[in-house]
Design an enzyme around this catalytic site. Structure first.
Site, PDB file in Angstrom:
ATOM      1  N   GLN A 109       8.600   7.201  51.623  1.00 23.15           N
ATOM      2  CA  GLN A 109       7.181   7.298  51.962  1.00 23.15           C
ATOM      3  C   GLN A 109       6.345   6.400  51.054  1.00 23.15           C
ATOM      4  O   GLN A 109       5.129   6.313  51.231  1.00 23.15           O
ATOM      5  CB  GLN A 109       6.723   8.753  51.812  1.00 23.15           C
ATOM      6  CG  GLN A 109       7.426   9.726  52.737  1.00 23.15           C
ATOM      7  CD  GLN A 109       7.146  11.168  52.363  1.00 23.15           C
ATOM      8  OE1 GLN A 109       7.864  11.778  51.578  1.00 23.15           O
ATOM      9  NE2 GLN A 109       6.086  11.721  52.909  1.00 23.15           N
ATOM     10  N   ASN A 110       6.981   5.764  50.081  1.00 27.74           N
ATOM     11  CA  ASN A 110       6.265   4.944  49.117  1.00 27.74           C
ATOM     12  C   ASN A 110       6.026   3.542  49.666  1.00 27.74           C
ATOM     13  O   ASN A 110       6.859   2.993  50.382  1.00 27.74           O
ATOM     14  CB  ASN A 110       7.048   4.865  47.801  1.00 27.74           C
ATOM     15  CG  ASN A 110       7.251   6.241  47.187  1.00 27.74           C
ATOM     16  OD1 ASN A 110       6.451   7.142  47.400  1.00 27.74           O
ATOM     17  ND2 ASN A 110       8.316   6.409  46.439  1.00 27.74           N
ATOM     18  N   VAL A 111       4.900   2.963  49.267  1.00 25.95           N
ATOM     19  CA  VAL A 111       4.533   1.631  49.752  1.00 25.95           C
ATOM     20  C   VAL A 111       4.666   0.574  48.664  1.00 25.95           C
ATOM     21  O   VAL A 111       4.341  -0.594  48.895  1.00 25.95           O
ATOM     22  CB  VAL A 111       3.077   1.628  50.298  1.00 25.95           C
ATOM     23  CG1 VAL A 111       2.934   2.601  51.459  1.00 25.95           C
ATOM     24  CG2 VAL A 111       2.066   1.962  49.192  1.00 25.95           C
ATOM     25  N   ASP A 112       5.165   0.944  47.495  1.00 21.87           N
ATOM     26  CA  ASP A 112       5.120   0.061  46.324  1.00 21.87           C
ATOM     27  C   ASP A 112       6.243  -0.959  46.244  1.00 21.87           C
ATOM     28  O   ASP A 112       6.196  -1.885  45.432  1.00 21.87           O
ATOM     29  CB  ASP A 112       5.119   0.891  45.037  1.00 21.87           C
ATOM     30  CG  ASP A 112       6.208   1.943  45.022  1.00 21.87           C
ATOM     31  OD1 ASP A 112       7.392   1.598  45.222  1.00 21.87           O
ATOM     32  OD2 ASP A 112       5.877   3.124  44.799  1.00 21.87           O
ATOM     33  N   HIS A 127       5.749   4.322  55.468  1.00 22.05           N
ATOM     34  CA  HIS A 127       4.304   4.144  55.331  1.00 22.05           C
ATOM     35  C   HIS A 127       3.922   2.692  55.087  1.00 22.05           C
ATOM     36  O   HIS A 127       2.800   2.398  54.681  1.00 22.05           O
ATOM     37  CB  HIS A 127       3.767   5.038  54.209  1.00 22.05           C
ATOM     38  CG  HIS A 127       3.853   6.487  54.544  1.00 22.05           C
ATOM     39  ND1 HIS A 127       3.611   7.502  53.622  1.00 22.05           N
ATOM     40  CD2 HIS A 127       4.160   7.134  55.701  1.00 22.05           C
ATOM     41  CE1 HIS A 127       3.773   8.678  54.198  1.00 22.05           C
ATOM     42  NE2 HIS A 127       4.101   8.480  55.462  1.00 22.05           N
ATOM     43  N   CYS A 165     -10.837 -17.052  65.396  1.00 26.09           N
ATOM     44  CA  CYS A 165     -11.488 -15.925  66.072  1.00 26.09           C
ATOM     45  C   CYS A 165     -12.127 -14.920  65.103  1.00 26.09           C
ATOM     46  O   CYS A 165     -12.779 -13.972  65.544  1.00 26.09           O
ATOM     47  CB  CYS A 165     -10.504 -15.199  66.979  1.00 26.09           C
ATOM     48  SG  CYS A 165      -9.251 -14.212  66.116  1.00 26.09           S
ATOM     49  N   SER A 204       6.354  16.485  47.934  1.00 23.68           N
ATOM     50  CA  SER A 204       5.935  17.871  48.111  1.00 23.68           C
ATOM     51  C   SER A 204       6.414  18.434  49.444  1.00 23.68           C
ATOM     52  O   SER A 204       6.413  19.648  49.647  1.00 23.68           O
ATOM     53  CB  SER A 204       4.408  17.974  48.039  1.00 23.68           C
ATOM     54  OG  SER A 204       3.810  17.284  49.130  1.00 23.68           O
TER      55      SER A 204
END
Length: 258
Positions: A109-112, A127, A165, A204
């Site tokens: 779930q980490n975006v790092d 994510h 655009c 969690s």
């Protein structure tokens, strides 16, 4: 005869389950990266950003209304990540993958990007990735669906724009109210259905659909373990849990025998 304490016994059982399994799924959350010093989403709302609510910084509406504000918040988070290194937990998972190709599917779930920097491959980033950008809208001038916008040099503090655009680049992360990347989610669900062991680490268990993967794995017959310093909402799904930091426990679970 040596008697193991409860933590040692649980660790031994988790390790045995992992090393006996031919298909393992690991789901990681913010706690794994927090041990490297990466602020959680809430912790990142400090200093100049303390007065803003999540919907002011991490929604499509917020970006459309105040693109500079959102872009600069993510620019600050990206800058912080340049000084952060993967910890022993990230490294343990990457090393196991390299020693045992095809056995471990890593879902985060980490975006790092710390799992990738540690050497993990084919990471299912549910994510998105904070290091990457994507276009906010389809190109307004495109003649064919596959045509992409072009980028002009951005002004300081402004998101880059399409030279033709005016379309904006946005961080390639999942904002509140958005769907998870369909391909990554399908692959994660498939891994949850097929795995023999799932380890849920540093989360969690309150955010769905990611947390639902543990339920899927359990219902499909997998042994589920939760590794988290504090109780999680997935403890009731687990066959066992370990209370401790990922950087300490993951090397013990996934490391080779001496």
């Amino acid at each position: 005869m040596t008697t193991l304490n409860p933590d040692e016994e649980a660790l031994a059982q988790a390790r045995q389950a992992v090393h006996a399994a031919s298909r393992i799924a690991v789901l990681t959350g913010a706690g794994v990266s927090a041990e490297s010093g990466v602020p959680t989403f809430r912790d990142a709302q400090s200093g100049l950003w303390a007065s803003f609510k999540p919907e002011d910084l991490a929604t499509e509406d917020a970006f459309r209304s105040h693109p500079e504000r959102v872009w600069n918040w993510y620019a600050e988070r990206r800058s912080r990540l340049q000084h952060v290194q993967p910890n022993a937990g990230h490294v343990a998972l990457a090393d196991f993958q390299q020693r045992h190709p095809g056995r471990l599917t890593l879902i985060t779930q980490n975006v790092d990007g710390l799992h990738q920097r540690a050497g993990s491959t084919d990471v299912l980033a549910l994510h998105g990735s904070i290091a990457d950008d994507r276009w906010l809208d389809p190109c307004a001038l495109a003649r064919r669906p596959q045509d992409a916008c072009s980028v002009t040099v951005a002004q300081p503090g402004q998101p880059p724009q399409c030279a033709e655009c005016g379309n904006l680049l946005r961080p390639d992360v999942v904002w509140f109210g958005e769907m998870l990347p369909a391909e990554a989610l399908r692959a994660a669900e498939y891994a949850a259905l097929r795995c023999q062991v799932m380890l849920v680490v540093g989360t969690s268990g309150a955010v769905y659909p990611a947390a639902g993967l543990a339920h899927t794995a359990r219902q499909a017959g997998a042994q589920v373990w939760v590794l988290n310093p504090h109780p999680s909402e997935l403890d009731e799904v687990a066959h066992g849990f370990l209370r401790g930091p990922a950087a300490e426990y993951l090397p013990l679970i996934f490391g080779e025998d001496d």
